[in-house]
Design an enzyme around this catalytic site. Structure first.
Site, PDB file in Angstrom:
ATOM      1  N   LYS A  22       0.853  -1.206   0.000  1.00 12.21           N
ATOM      2  CA  LYS A  22       0.000   0.000   0.000  1.00 12.21           C
ATOM      3  C   LYS A  22       0.887   1.254   0.000  1.00 12.21           C
ATOM      4  O   LYS A  22       0.667   2.174  -0.775  1.00 12.21           O
ATOM      5  CB  LYS A  22      -0.871   0.011   1.252  1.00 12.21           C
ATOM      6  N   ASN A  23       1.914   1.257   0.880  1.00 11.47           N
ATOM      7  CA  ASN A  23       2.699   2.488   1.069  1.00 11.47           C
ATOM      8  C   ASN A  23       3.709   2.732  -0.032  1.00 11.47           C
ATOM      9  O   ASN A  23       4.457   3.708   0.016  1.00 11.47           O
ATOM     10  CB  ASN A  23       3.369   2.463   2.446  1.00 11.47           C
ATOM     11  N   ARG A  92      -5.546  10.641   4.716  1.00 11.04           N
ATOM     12  CA  ARG A  92      -4.532  11.639   5.125  1.00 11.04           C
ATOM     13  C   ARG A  92      -3.300  11.585   4.248  1.00 11.04           C
ATOM     14  O   ARG A  92      -2.641  12.579   4.042  1.00 11.04           O
ATOM     15  CB  ARG A  92      -4.113  11.427   6.585  1.00 11.04           C
ATOM     16  N   CYS A 116      -5.398  12.238  12.616  1.00 12.98           N
ATOM     17  CA  CYS A 116      -6.069  10.981  12.285  1.00 12.98           C
ATOM     18  C   CYS A 116      -6.005  10.119  13.551  1.00 12.98           C
ATOM     19  O   CYS A 116      -5.620  10.561  14.611  1.00 12.98           O
ATOM     20  CB  CYS A 116      -5.388  10.293  11.118  1.00 12.98           C
ATOM     21  N   ARG A 121      -0.296  14.193  12.560  1.00 12.21           N
ATOM     22  CA  ARG A 121       0.146  14.106  11.152  1.00 12.21           C
ATOM     23  C   ARG A 121       0.481  15.488  10.566  1.00 12.21           C
ATOM     24  O   ARG A 121      -0.093  15.919   9.593  1.00 12.21           O
ATOM     25  CB  ARG A 121      -0.897  13.403  10.278  1.00 12.21           C
ATOM     26  N   PRO A 122       1.350  16.260  11.203  1.00  7.35           N
ATOM     27  CA  PRO A 122       1.717  17.566  10.637  1.00  7.35           C
ATOM     28  C   PRO A 122       2.412  17.399   9.278  1.00  7.35           C
ATOM     29  O   PRO A 122       2.895  16.311   8.961  1.00  7.35           O
ATOM     30  CB  PRO A 122       2.692  18.140  11.668  1.00  7.35           C
ATOM     31  N   ILE A 123       2.434  18.488   8.484  1.00  6.06           N
ATOM     32  CA  ILE A 123       3.126  18.404   7.185  1.00  6.06           C
ATOM     33  C   ILE A 123       4.139  19.539   7.030  1.00  6.06           C
ATOM     34  O   ILE A 123       4.481  19.935   5.908  1.00  6.06           O
ATOM     35  CB  ILE A 123       2.115  18.411   6.016  1.00  6.06           C
ATOM     36  N   ASP A 124       4.649  20.026   8.165  1.00  4.65           N
ATOM     37  CA  ASP A 124       5.609  21.142   8.115  1.00  4.65           C
ATOM     38  C   ASP A 124       6.858  20.792   7.316  1.00  4.65           C
ATOM     39  O   ASP A 124       7.377  21.625   6.550  1.00  4.65           O
ATOM     40  CB  ASP A 124       5.994  21.557   9.536  1.00  4.65           C
ATOM     41  N   LEU A 125       7.326  19.555   7.414  1.00  6.49           N
ATOM     42  CA  LEU A 125       8.546  19.172   6.677  1.00  6.49           C
ATOM     43  C   LEU A 125       8.294  19.188   5.168  1.00  6.49           C
ATOM     44  O   LEU A 125       9.155  19.588   4.377  1.00  6.49           O
ATOM     45  CB  LEU A 125       9.023  17.784   7.131  1.00  6.49           C
ATOM     46  N   ASP A 306       4.417   0.438  11.967  1.00  9.16           N
ATOM     47  CA  ASP A 306       3.146  -0.123  11.479  1.00  9.16           C
ATOM     48  C   ASP A 306       2.929  -1.559  11.924  1.00  9.16           C
ATOM     49  O   ASP A 306       1.834  -2.089  11.797  1.00  9.16           O
ATOM     50  CB  ASP A 306       3.097  -0.069   9.940  1.00  9.16           C
ATOM     51  N   ILE A 328       7.409   6.809  16.995  1.00 10.66           N
ATOM     52  CA  ILE A 328       7.080   7.538  15.765  1.00 10.66           C
ATOM     53  C   ILE A 328       5.787   8.331  15.871  1.00 10.66           C
ATOM     54  O   ILE A 328       5.746   9.522  15.581  1.00 10.66           O
ATOM     55  CB  ILE A 328       7.001   6.567  14.549  1.00 10.66           C
ATOM     56  N   ARG A 398      -8.888  -0.347   4.378  1.00 11.44           N
ATOM     57  CA  ARG A 398      -8.073   0.713   3.753  1.00 11.44           C
ATOM     58  C   ARG A 398      -6.724   0.136   3.339  1.00 11.44           C
ATOM     59  O   ARG A 398      -6.128   0.584   2.371  1.00 11.44           O
ATOM     60  CB  ARG A 398      -7.819   1.857   4.765  1.00 11.44           C
TER      61      ARG A 398
HETATM   62  C1  EPZ Z   1       4.205   6.842   6.167  1.00  8.70           C
HETATM   63  O1  EPZ Z   1       3.439   7.860   6.781  1.00  8.70           O
HETATM   64  C2  EPZ Z   1       3.290   5.635   6.085  1.00  8.70           C
HETATM   65  N1  EPZ Z   1       2.127   5.952   5.258  1.00  8.70           N
HETATM   66  C3  EPZ Z   1       2.836   5.238   7.485  1.00  8.70           C
HETATM   67  O2  EPZ Z   1       2.039   4.061   7.361  1.00  8.70           O
HETATM   68  C4  EPZ Z   1       4.070   4.902   8.322  1.00  8.70           C
HETATM   69  O3  EPZ Z   1       3.682   4.595   9.634  1.00  8.70           O
HETATM   70  C5  EPZ Z   1       5.011   6.121   8.333  1.00  8.70           C
HETATM   71  O4  EPZ Z   1       5.347   6.505   6.978  1.00  8.70           O
HETATM   72  C6  EPZ Z   1       6.301   5.826   9.085  1.00  8.70           C
HETATM   73  O5  EPZ Z   1       6.934   4.740   8.504  1.00  8.70           O
HETATM   74  C7  EPZ Z   1       2.259   5.922   3.916  1.00  8.70           C
HETATM   75  O6  EPZ Z   1       3.319   5.676   3.383  1.00  8.70           O
HETATM   76  C8  EPZ Z   1       1.021   6.211   3.117  1.00  8.70           C
HETATM   77  P1  EPZ Z   1       6.271  10.211   8.319  1.00  8.70           P
HETATM   78  P2  EPZ Z   1       4.005   9.388   6.823  1.00  8.70           P
HETATM   79  O7  EPZ Z   1       6.163  11.455   7.529  1.00  8.70           O
HETATM   80  O8  EPZ Z   1       4.690   9.688   5.570  1.00  8.70           O
HETATM   81  C9  EPZ Z   1       6.218  13.370  11.867  1.00  8.70           C
HETATM   82  C10 EPZ Z   1       0.142   2.710   7.703  1.00  8.70           C
HETATM   83  O9  EPZ Z   1      -0.377   2.217   8.716  1.00  8.70           O
HETATM   84  N2  EPZ Z   1       6.152  14.382  10.795  1.00  8.70           N
HETATM   85  O10 EPZ Z   1       7.502   9.387   8.244  1.00  8.70           O
HETATM   86  O11 EPZ Z   1       2.888  10.260   7.260  1.00  8.70           O
HETATM   87  C11 EPZ Z   1       4.877  12.648  12.025  1.00  8.70           C
HETATM   88  O12 EPZ Z   1       4.015  13.382  12.858  1.00  8.70           O
HETATM   89  C12 EPZ Z   1       0.652   4.149   7.747  1.00  8.70           C
HETATM   90  O13 EPZ Z   1       0.288   2.120   6.606  1.00  8.70           O
HETATM   91  C13 EPZ Z   1       6.279  15.726  11.124  1.00  8.70           C
HETATM   92  O14 EPZ Z   1       6.450  16.076  12.287  1.00  8.70           O
HETATM   93  O15 EPZ Z   1       5.048   9.250   8.014  1.00  8.70           O
HETATM   94  C14 EPZ Z   1       5.267  11.341  12.642  1.00  8.70           C
HETATM   95  O16 EPZ Z   1       5.424  11.527  14.040  1.00  8.70           O
HETATM   96  C15 EPZ Z   1       0.442   4.796   9.108  1.00  8.70           C
HETATM   97  N3  EPZ Z   1       6.194  16.656  10.130  1.00  8.70           N
HETATM   98  C16 EPZ Z   1       6.633  11.057  12.026  1.00  8.70           C
HETATM   99  O17 EPZ Z   1       7.113  12.324  11.515  1.00  8.70           O
HETATM  100  C17 EPZ Z   1       6.008  16.305   8.817  1.00  8.70           C
HETATM  101  O18 EPZ Z   1       5.977  17.205   7.954  1.00  8.70           O
HETATM  102  C18 EPZ Z   1       6.585  10.026  10.899  1.00  8.70           C
HETATM  103  O19 EPZ Z   1       5.920  10.594   9.844  1.00  8.70           O
HETATM  104  C19 EPZ Z   1       5.875  14.927   8.504  1.00  8.70           C
HETATM  105  C20 EPZ Z   1       5.949  13.976   9.504  1.00  8.70           C
END
Ligand code: EPZ
Length: 423
Positions: A22-23, A92, A116, A121-125, A306, A328, A398
């Site tokens: 999926k990811n 999301r 969620c 799930r912030p997107i600042d990065l 996950d 995480i 999902r």
């Molecule tokens: C991906 O989510 C996966 N989803 C998640 O799988 C997975 O748990 C995660 O990576 C970690 O491996 C998909 O690929 C669709 P991150 P993503 O950005 O990209 C923080 C599942 O169950 N963060 O690595 O959202 C965030 O809050 C899902 O299949 C910021 O602070 O993960 C979190 O604490 C759940 N600012 C950490 O980083 C940002 O701009 C990890 O987030 C982005 C993230």
């Protein structure tokens, strides 16, 4: 509201094939928007999130057709630049369209994904990276507008956290930016390498995927291509946990064992015999699992976040006490409140869960809190004596393709009931 009904207490035996990741499928399908030509993406799992991603592609003006496990996308004439809030809320991870829409149209409008089930799930990065690549960003009341009318340009980015999604957005946006983009502290998940393989097959010039430092040399345009998505390591580990939780013996085919490094070590610590060949993993579980002293979730190649909840469910009947620390996401223990209904003994304190093994679990009526929490409930139901009913299973659907079929193929008793009672 559909449900799963499980008759537990039976060993899972036999072999199953794991779905496409999926990811990996989601960012690759988002990236097809940037391709000037048709893309055929094979081994896409038949799950709700892939459906939602195809809905967004169509909303943006693409054609997106599924034929079995192949999704074909033609982005010709796609001029949409906005993802409506209902679609953003439905999934999301649709923020993964940010880089593709911005690179293709020079502007994008979306709403913040919103918290969620597992965290804020912030997107600042993501946004900071797009800004460094030349985008102007305005945010107001959760609505985000990005524009780059002169196009995006290469830059040097150091991520404060190896965010998977931010790394993916930078790879996609950088593929056609003017100049070279480097990313230090990039995510190293196998899904990152799969996205790089797809983009390079379309003519991008990305190197270093999976090694923590990425270099993306922008090219004028990307062509279409054919690509096969890698196997889903999270789904594979979920079925490994189901086999282990039932004292079973299961071979999981079409997996890349190298993607499961720390996971395999954990199953062996719990007393399972694991054998692998180039395309499969076999789990032979003892009647009684041993506990695991400490699991700490980390970015890849550490233990995947996950997989923590399926493993927690598996350990509720282990001999002894196990500890899981979730580093995480800040809210990933909601499933524990449902596991207690089976008779499990867990305590959660902040980011730590302490699991005290019990001799027996009893079937229960439970509600799915989120995708991977739902996987934990399936595993507990399989390990429990008696009947379990899991409701609100759209969360599970999902990310898992017909789990009831996979479990039934392994001699488990699990069926899907629609809200009108039909199977
Ligand atoms: C991906 O989510 C996966 N989803 C998640 O799988 C997975 O748990 C995660 O990576 C970690 O491996 C998909 O690929 C669709 P991150 P993503 O950005 O990209 C923080 C599942 O169950 N963060 O690595 O959202 C965030 O809050 C899902 O299949 C910021 O602070 O993960 C979190 O604490 C759940 N600012 C950490 O980083 C940002 O701009 C990890 O987030 C982005 C993230």
């Amino acid at each position: 509201m559909s449900s799963y009904v499980i008759e537990g207490g039976r060993r899972l035996l036999g072999e199953c094939e794991v779905q496409g990741a999926k990811n990996s499928a989601l960012p690759i399908l988002a990236a097809t928007l940037l391709c000037d030509g048709k893309c055929s993406v094979h081994n896409c799992p038949d799950i709700l999130d892939v459906g939602a991603t195809c809905d967004i592609l169509r909303h943006l003006g693409c054609t997106a057709e599924r034929n079995g496990h192949t999704v074909s996308v033609d982005s010709q004439g796609a001029s949409g630049f906005e993802i409506p809030e209902p679609l953003m809320r439905e999934m999301r991870s649709s923020v993964i369209f940010l880089g593709a829409i911005l690179a293709r149209n020079g502007r994008v409008r979306l709403s913040t994904p919103g918290g969620c089930e597992i965290g804020l799930r912030p997107i600042d990065l993501h946004l900071d990276a797009m800004k460094k690549m030349g985008a102007k960003i305005s945010e107001e009341y959760g609505h985000i507008e990005c524009s780059a009318h002169d196009g995006l340009h290469g830059t040097n980015i150091t991520l404060s956290f190896p965010s998977v999604g931010a790394t993916e957005n930078i790879m996609i946006a950088g593929s056609t930016a003017k100049g070279i983009t480097t990313v230090v502290n990039a995510a190293r998940e196998p899904e990152i390498s799969d996205l790089a393989d797809f983009l390079n097959c379309c003519g991008a010039r990305i190197s270093g995927a999976g090694q923590g430092t990425l270099t993306i040399e922008g090219v004028k345009k990307l062509s279409g291509c054919e690509h096969t998505v890698i196997p889903d390591r999270i789904a594979a580990a979920t079925y490994m946990a189901a086999a282990a939780a039932t004292g079973g013996h299961v071979r999981i085919d079409n997996i890349i064992p190298a993607h499961l490094g720390p996971v395999i070590d954990l199953f062996e610590e719990a007393g399972c015999r694991i054998t692998t060949d180039c395309k499969s993993v076999t789990v032979a579980a003892p009647k009684l699992l041993g506990s695991v002293k400490m699991i700490r979730t980390m970015p890849y190649p550490g233990f995947p976040t996950d997989i923590h909840s399926p493993i927690a469910a598996m350990l509720t009947k282990a001999k002894g006490t196990s500890v899981i620390i979730e580093t995480i996401f800040e809210n990933r223990f909601k499933y524990t409140g449902e596991l207690v209904r089976f008779g499990a003994k867990l305590r959660v304190d902040g980011r730590m869960a302490v699991i005290e093994g019990v001799p027996v679990l009893h079937g229960a009526r439970v509600i799915t809190p989120d995708l991977r929490g739902g996987a934990a409930l399936m595993i507990a139901g399989l390990a429990a004596e008696g009947e379990t009913v899991i409701t609100d299973i759209k969360h599970i659907e999902r990310g898992y393709e017909s789990p009831e079929k996979t479990i039934s193929g392994l001699s488990g008793l699990m069926r899907r009931i629609d809200n009108d009672g039909s199977e």
